[in-house]
Design an enzyme around this catalytic site. Sequence first.
Site, PDB file in Angstrom:
ATOM      1  N   ASP A 453      20.140  21.564 -21.021  1.00 52.81           N
ATOM      2  CA  ASP A 453      20.525  22.866 -21.558  1.00 52.81           C
ATOM      3  C   ASP A 453      19.338  23.376 -22.374  1.00 52.81           C
ATOM      4  OD1 ASP A 453      21.430  25.003 -22.977  1.00 52.81           O
ATOM      5  OD2 ASP A 453      23.161  23.978 -23.874  1.00 52.81           O
ATOM      6  N   ASN A 480      11.682  30.152 -16.642  1.00 53.68           N
ATOM      7  CA  ASN A 480      12.425  31.032 -15.732  1.00 53.68           C
ATOM      8  C   ASN A 480      13.911  31.115 -16.031  1.00 53.68           C
ATOM      9  OD1 ASN A 480      13.227  32.213 -12.978  1.00 53.68           O
ATOM     10  ND2 ASN A 480      14.167  30.177 -12.925  1.00 53.68           N
ATOM     11  N   TYR A 546      20.850  42.117 -21.452  1.00 52.69           N
ATOM     12  CA  TYR A 546      19.840  41.538 -20.568  1.00 52.69           C
ATOM     13  C   TYR A 546      18.475  42.159 -20.846  1.00 52.69           C
ATOM     14  CZ  TYR A 546      17.662  40.079 -16.145  1.00 52.69           C
ATOM     15  OH  TYR A 546      16.834  39.539 -15.195  1.00 52.69           O
ATOM     16  N   LYS A 550      15.043  40.424 -22.300  1.00 52.43           N
ATOM     17  CA  LYS A 550      13.849  40.321 -21.466  1.00 52.43           C
ATOM     18  C   LYS A 550      12.667  41.067 -22.104  1.00 52.43           C
ATOM     19  CE  LYS A 550      15.180  37.906 -17.762  1.00 52.43           C
ATOM     20  NZ  LYS A 550      14.543  36.639 -17.381  1.00 52.43           N
TER      21      LYS A 550
END
Length: 649
Positions: A453, A480, A546, A550
């Site tokens: 994790d 990633n 999101y 990012k």
Amino acid sequence: MRAYSSRLLGRDSSLVLHGGGNTSVKGELTDVFGETRRVLFVKGSGWDLKNIGAAGFAPTDLNYLLRLAKLEQLSDGEMMRQLRLATLDPAAPNPSVEAILHALIPHRYVDHTHADAVVTLSNSPDGERILRELYGDEVLVLPYIMPGFILARQVAAATRGADWSALRGIMLLQHGIFSFHEDAEGSYEAMIELVDRAESELLRRAGKNHGTPTSPAKNPGKHGTPTAPPLELSRLRKAAGEIHGKIHGTPMLVRLDAGPEAKAFAQLDDCGELIRRGPLTPDHTLHAKPFGAVFDADTVPGLRAFEQEYLRYFSDHADENHQCLDAAPRYGVWRDKGMIYLAPNCKRLEIVADISAHTIRAIRLAEAIGGWRTLPREKLFEVEYWELEQAKLAKARAALELQGRIALVTGAASGIGRATVEELRGRGAAVIALDIREMEGLESPQVLCLRCDVTDSDAVESALNQGVLHFGGLDILISNAGNFPASASLAEMTDAAWEQSMQLNLGSHMKVLRACLPLLENGFDPAVVFVASKNVPAPGPGAAAYSAAKAGLTQLARVAALEAGPLGIRVNVVHPNAVYDTGIWTEEVLSERARRYGMDVEQYRTSNLLGLEVSSHDVAASIVSLAGAAFSHTTGAQVPVDGGNERVI
Ligand SMILES: [Zn+2]
């Protein structure tokens, strides 16, 4: 039957290790003129007994081989040319270098192994006498002579006029054993029986004195886990890779074995002296060098000492025709900690690990029966620098782009992460693959899969340590891991959805990078690639959690490029878009989205400037290129992989 019993022998690592044995059967073939030829079907070089099939045996003209055996002299290079000439099928592999010896033995089936028990006995002071007594007249015991034409000559001379019906085997000291019979089963059984006898005798004489598996290691680590520092291993790898790179241009992989046998050996007072004495059999020098290295808490001085000793060994024995091989060790003992293996690639690393494990077991047994003796270094040099081996150097294929390099990929179970693991593997890198999920079908000698994790700092640290003990360091980080939360407008946003996205899509990347940086400092052309998103330059409604994460990730990468640049570490970002072959894009979701934009699925998939579909493999190729030599002078860059997007351009 020939292939089958060869595989049985090959699968027993105490008999045959990595190409260290060969078998044959004599028969007949009718050629295109209808003439009958006597044939030796002998193991082809490059084939391993463990998985050999009929195609692995070279049909060779038996009469021709027997004529060769009568020559006074033949260089090994010329012998190999003659063996090639003697094959009756142009598509066959090259016959084994021991083919002439097989031809000389009149029995139909011939088996040859480098059985641990017989070579271990012959590596002790009384070995020859013990073996002669043990086998009596059943086995011809011959002194060591280098494999090749002169060995065939020696056997021919020793067996001239011999009563073959009374002989069950031939033992070559410090090399191995031959058995033979009219049928496959008989030859196999003779091999097993002769080796068993040596093994029982060895164990009987060694008594309980050899300290192998049963003796528990002193001061075992907490819960038996290895406590060696991965950072020290990465320092050793850096220095070893520089030595190896001088000759081959590629770094090395390094592995710590802290298992019970390796650790027990490393805790012997004289482990350093024992590992330097020499190998189990001379052919091991080809994979593992003629002696081992000795490492103390600070490992690099031990590496330097090995390098000096190896260069001295070379200059002591070489003439002007010899080309010096690299002076990096292949195995060594790390005092109190275990055994260290070093190799240019994963396959070689496994070979070295096997050879080392068999060697230290043999050393302890031989020590228990009077002392570990090996051939003098000039004999080892003959094999390591054999003309046939030196000739192979000239033909060596160019290494893959990332051979010897080590990469860590997070989110490796699927999508872009999985494609990146495959791309790295294809270009020769060793990969530490992390994911919270099962990574089905990804594990291999080249890919170490660890469940982790990445939002948990301790879990990241521990997975990284495990990875470094397995491969020796880190050169490339592909950060990633991420997910795409369900679409939600800001008015609908829950705290939990927001925080989850921040933790995984932003926080975890900082934690992974922080843990990797000290290791990357010891890396070769170290590089980091963050997988961000088109949403950074061109956000969309409903994706705040999101897009904001990012964007934060991109800013993290920019700061990282500033901080890590002076350490030689490059940090770049890719912004993929519309990669529809990943898990989140089911056919259902795709057609729903396409409908919303008034397109069919095909139009929707390719709605970018180039009109191309972007697959996870396309993104992976860009990621790995960014981490590779093509971008060795680029850091702080953001590269879109989206087929071209008007809002981004
Ligand atoms: Zn052999």
